[in-house]
Design a protein around this motif. Sequence first.
Motif, PDB file in Angstrom:
ATOM      1  N   ARG A   2       0.854  -1.240  -0.171  1.00 38.36           N
ATOM      2  CA  ARG A   2      -0.173  -0.090  -0.484  1.00 38.36           C
ATOM      3  C   ARG A   2       0.895   1.027  -0.407  1.00 38.36           C
ATOM      4  N   PHE A   3       0.537   2.205  -1.141  1.00 41.68           N
ATOM      5  CA  PHE A   3       1.033   3.690  -0.749  1.00 41.68           C
ATOM      6  C   PHE A   3       0.742   4.771   0.098  1.00 41.68           C
ATOM      7  N   VAL A   4       1.539   5.674   0.785  1.00 39.96           N
ATOM      8  CA  VAL A   4       1.523   7.051   1.604  1.00 39.96           C
ATOM      9  C   VAL A   4       1.573   7.635   1.202  1.00 39.96           C
ATOM     10  N   VAL A   5       1.320   8.460   0.481  1.00 39.64           N
ATOM     11  CA  VAL A   5       2.179  10.306   0.403  1.00 39.64           C
ATOM     12  C   VAL A   5       2.221  11.011   1.725  1.00 39.64           C
ATOM     13  N   ASN A   6       3.186  11.221   2.043  1.00 39.92           N
ATOM     14  CA  ASN A   6       3.873  11.914   2.743  1.00 39.92           C
ATOM     15  C   ASN A   6       3.468  11.488   4.055  1.00 39.92           C
ATOM     16  N   PRO A   7       4.061  10.357   4.913  1.00 37.62           N
ATOM     17  CA  PRO A   7       3.373   9.051   6.024  1.00 37.62           C
ATOM     18  C   PRO A   7       4.034  10.200   7.213  1.00 37.62           C
ATOM     19  N   ARG A   8       3.565   9.821   8.279  1.00 35.36           N
ATOM     20  CA  ARG A   8       3.624  10.417   9.617  1.00 35.36           C
ATOM     21  C   ARG A   8       5.358   9.816   9.201  1.00 35.36           C
ATOM     22  N   MET A   9       6.419  10.791   9.884  1.00 31.82           N
ATOM     23  CA  MET A   9       7.815  10.297  10.105  1.00 31.82           C
ATOM     24  C   MET A   9       7.678  10.507  11.461  1.00 31.82           C
ATOM     25  N   THR A  10       7.620   8.753  11.930  1.00 27.67           N
ATOM     26  CA  THR A  10       7.942   9.240  13.485  1.00 27.67           C
ATOM     27  C   THR A  10       9.230   8.293  12.768  1.00 27.67           C
ATOM     28  N   PRO A  11      10.170   8.430  14.803  1.00 29.95           N
ATOM     29  CA  PRO A  11      11.942   7.536  14.892  1.00 29.95           C
ATOM     30  C   PRO A  11      12.009   6.521  14.459  1.00 29.95           C
ATOM     31  N   PRO A  12      11.078   5.465  14.364  1.00 31.52           N
ATOM     32  CA  PRO A  12      10.887   3.887  14.006  1.00 31.52           C
ATOM     33  C   PRO A  12      10.685   4.373  12.214  1.00 31.52           C
ATOM     34  N   PHE A  13       9.826   5.145  11.751  1.00 34.17           N
ATOM     35  CA  PHE A  13      10.027   5.088  10.316  1.00 34.17           C
ATOM     36  C   PHE A  13      10.847   5.663   9.464  1.00 34.17           C
ATOM     37  N   PHE A  14      11.783   6.685  10.379  1.00 37.61           N
ATOM     38  CA  PHE A  14      13.318   7.263   9.799  1.00 37.61           C
ATOM     39  C   PHE A  14      14.061   6.417   9.335  1.00 37.61           C
ATOM     40  N   GLU A  15      14.681   6.056  10.859  1.00 39.95           N
ATOM     41  CA  GLU A  15      14.898   4.466  11.117  1.00 39.95           C
ATOM     42  C   GLU A  15      15.275   3.063   9.624  1.00 39.95           C
ATOM     43  N   GLU A  16      14.417   3.247   9.801  1.00 35.05           N
ATOM     44  CA  GLU A  16      13.331   1.970   8.166  1.00 35.05           C
ATOM     45  C   GLU A  16      14.158   2.697   7.267  1.00 35.05           C
ATOM     46  N   ILE A  17      14.098   3.763   7.087  1.00 37.58           N
ATOM     47  CA  ILE A  17      14.119   4.324   5.477  1.00 37.58           C
ATOM     48  C   ILE A  17      15.739   4.488   5.693  1.00 37.58           C
ATOM     49  N   LEU A  18      16.730   5.137   6.505  1.00 32.26           N
ATOM     50  CA  LEU A  18      17.749   4.960   6.517  1.00 32.26           C
ATOM     51  C   LEU A  18      18.126   3.273   6.267  1.00 32.26           C
ATOM     52  N   ALA A  19      17.105   2.613   6.759  1.00 31.48           N
ATOM     53  CA  ALA A  19      17.843   0.613   6.460  1.00 31.48           C
ATOM     54  C   ALA A  19      17.580   0.637   5.594  1.00 31.48           C
ATOM     55  N   CYS A  20      16.424   0.542   4.433  1.00 37.51           N
ATOM     56  CA  CYS A  20      15.781   0.608   3.473  1.00 37.51           C
ATOM     57  C   CYS A  20      17.588   1.068   2.403  1.00 37.51           C
ATOM     58  N   TRP A  21      18.124   2.330   2.403  1.00 37.72           N
ATOM     59  CA  TRP A  21      18.594   3.591   1.491  1.00 37.72           C
ATOM     60  C   TRP A  21      20.036   2.620   1.664  1.00 37.72           C
ATOM     61  N   ALA A  22      20.543   2.272   2.867  1.00 37.80           N
ATOM     62  CA  ALA A  22      21.201   1.844   2.879  1.00 37.80           C
ATOM     63  C   ALA A  22      22.026   0.610   2.118  1.00 37.80           C
ATOM     64  N   GLU A  23      20.474  -0.899   2.951  1.00 43.41           N
ATOM     65  CA  GLU A  23      21.106  -1.823   1.767  1.00 43.41           C
ATOM     66  C   GLU A  23      20.068  -2.030   0.569  1.00 43.41           C
ATOM     67  N   VAL A  24      19.511  -1.080   0.064  1.00 44.09           N
ATOM     68  CA  VAL A  24      19.673  -0.611  -1.704  1.00 44.09           C
ATOM     69  C   VAL A  24      20.868  -0.358  -2.006  1.00 44.09           C
ATOM     70  N   THR A  25      21.429   0.603  -1.424  1.00 45.40           N
ATOM     71  CA  THR A  25      22.999   0.823  -2.128  1.00 45.40           C
ATOM     72  C   THR A  25      23.640  -0.406  -2.202  1.00 45.40           C
ATOM     73  N   ASN A  26      24.155  -1.089  -0.880  1.00 45.62           N
ATOM     74  CA  ASN A  26      24.751  -2.328  -1.339  1.00 45.62           C
ATOM     75  C   ASN A  26      24.249  -3.080  -1.944  1.00 45.62           C
ATOM     76  N   ALA A  27      22.767  -3.708  -2.200  1.00 43.51           N
ATOM     77  CA  ALA A  27      22.593  -4.058  -3.292  1.00 43.51           C
ATOM     78  C   ALA A  27      23.380  -3.657  -5.257  1.00 43.51           C
ATOM     79  N   GLY A  28      23.637  -2.679  -4.436  1.00 46.79           N
ATOM     80  CA  GLY A  28      23.991  -1.744  -6.038  1.00 46.79           C
ATOM     81  C   GLY A  28      23.143  -0.741  -6.829  1.00 46.79           C
ATOM     82  N   GLY A  29      22.743  -0.834  -5.556  1.00 45.21           N
ATOM     83  CA  GLY A  29      21.480   0.208  -6.176  1.00 45.21           C
ATOM     84  C   GLY A  29      22.024   1.819  -6.625  1.00 45.21           C
ATOM     85  N   ALA A  30      21.406   2.572  -7.242  1.00 36.61           N
ATOM     86  CA  ALA A  30      21.774   3.798  -8.010  1.00 36.61           C
ATOM     87  C   ALA A  30      21.286   4.635  -7.287  1.00 36.61           C
TER      88      ALA A  30
END
Length: 180
Positions: A2-30
Motif C-alpha cells: 500500500r502506498f502512502v503520500v507523506n507518511p507520518r515520520m516517526t523515529p522508527p520509520f525514519f530509521e527504517e528508511i535509512l536501513a532500506c536506503w543502505a541495503e539498496v545501496t549495498n545491493a548495487g542500487g544507484a
Amino acid sequence: MRFVVNPRMTPPFFEEILACWAEVTNAGGAVGFVPPVEPDDIRPTAERALARTGSGLPGSGGSPDAADTLLAGLDDDGGVASLLILADNGSGLRAHWRWVLRVMVHPKHQGRGYGRELMLAADDAARSLGLEALQLTCRGGTGVDGFYASVGYREVGRVPRSIRVAPGDERDEIYMIKWL
C-alpha cells in the motif's frame, strides 16, 4: 503493498528508511552512494531530503505546504518496501512538473513488480498534485533506463561521464521524462 503520500515520520520509520536506503545501496542500487555504506553514512543526506517533504523529520510533524512529496510503499507488516521523492524544481516556470528522486525498492522485495507499482503510484500522486510531467535522471551502465522506459519514460538527454562511481569508472547521467 500500500502506498502512502507523506507518511507520518516517526523515529522508527525514519530509521527504517535509512536501513532500506543502505541495503539498496549495498545491493548495487544507484541511489546516491557507492557501497559499502551504513545507515549513518546516509543520515545527513536523508535528513536534508526528507526535511523538504510533507513528512518532515521525526518530531517535526511535517508540513502540508512542503515543497517535496515522499511516497512510501509499505509491505503487509507496515514496513518500508519502496520509496521515492517527488521534488519541486524551485521555479514557477516549471511548476507543472517534478523531479523523481531516490527511487528504491528494498532488496527483499525486488523481483516482485514493486518498482513498477511504485512508479505507477508516483504517476497517480503527481496527477493528484495537478502535475503534467515527471523527470528523472539515472546512472548509465546499470540498465535501469530500460526499466524506466518500460513504465513510460523516454530519454531526452545524456551527459557523458558525469557520474564518477570510482576512479576510472565514469558513467553517463541519463535524463528521462514522462508526460502524464
